[in-house]
Enzyme design. Structure first.
Site, PDB file in Angstrom:
ATOM      1  CE  LYS A  13      -4.321  -1.449   2.276  1.00 60.29           C
ATOM      2  NZ  LYS A  13      -5.209  -1.137   3.428  1.00 60.29           N
ATOM      3  CG  ASP A  69     -10.707  -0.318   6.671  1.00 60.51           C
ATOM      4  OD1 ASP A  69      -9.751  -1.117   6.632  1.00 60.51           O
ATOM      5  OD2 ASP A  69     -11.833  -0.639   7.064  1.00 60.51           O
ATOM      6  N   GLY A 151      -3.129  -9.022  -2.002  1.00 59.95           N
ATOM      7  CA  GLY A 151      -4.476  -9.266  -1.500  1.00 59.95           C
ATOM      8  C   GLY A 151      -5.305 -10.087  -2.481  1.00 59.95           C
TER       9      GLY A 151
END
Length: 197
Positions: A13, A69, A151
């Site tokens: 990220k 998030d 992910g």
């Protein structure tokens, strides 16, 4: 160069955000400011969890902070895994296990429509929290494809694409991704702030 903390230790990220933000910003991760706390994510929404993380950094370390998030919402699973995306198969944040569980849950289901969503919270000195949201629609493939991304990327094929996020270059992914869309809103807002200074 504007220094800002991204409330994450996720190297994927951090790299993605630095690539999207570009020059003009020095993006620090939690490790860079000596924060090794496990910041609780106990809210019931992406926005709530992002704000919890940003508030923790601002209160304890004083830095201007952005926090996100993100998660995957699958229609056939009632929006799951949603805010539990990183912990879908347990607390270990194990992407392979999360992907395996998702494929198991979708076995025999014809509706594979899904979306990635992200919410970014920004906290700066003397201002109210601001939120920036992004989403991208797509579908879950029946098996993983590609070596890139992270992910659920090997299972997510965006609408109009013939490949998954994990088969895309970082530039291709950032151009359409949920995080890319939210970060571009954030950058536009930060640029207006800098013009006012």
């Amino acid at each position: 160069m504007r220094q800002i903390v991204f409330a994450s230790n996720n190297t994927h990220k951090l790299r993605e955000l630095r690539e999207i933000l570009g020059e003009g910003f020095e993006v620090l991760g939690l490790a860079d400011i000596g924060c090794h706390d496990d910041i609780p994510e106990t809210a019931d929404s992406f926005e709530g969890n992002a704000l919890l993380k940003a508030s923790f950094v601002k209160e304890h370390y004083g830095y201007d902070c952005i926090a996100d998030d993100s998660g995957l919402e699958v229609d056939a699973l009632g929006g799951a895994p949603g805010i539990y995306s990183a912990r879908y198969a347990g607390e270990g944040h194990d992407s392979a296990a999360n992907n395996a569980r998702l494929l198991r849950e979708l076995e025999g289901k014809s509706d594979r429509h899904a979306r990635f969503r992200t919410a970014i919270a920004l906290l700066t000195d003397g201002s109210e929290p601001r939120f920036f949201n992004g989403s991208v629609e797509g579908e879950i493939t029946t098996e993983p494809y590609g070596e890139g991304g992270f992910g659920y990327d090997p299972l997510f094929r965006p609408e109009g694409w013939s490949k998954t996020f994990a088969q895309a270059t970082p530039e291709e992914k950032n151009a359409v991704s949920h995080r890319g869309r939210a970060v571009r809103q954030l950058v536009a807002y930060l640029s207006t702030l800098s013009q006012q200074l």
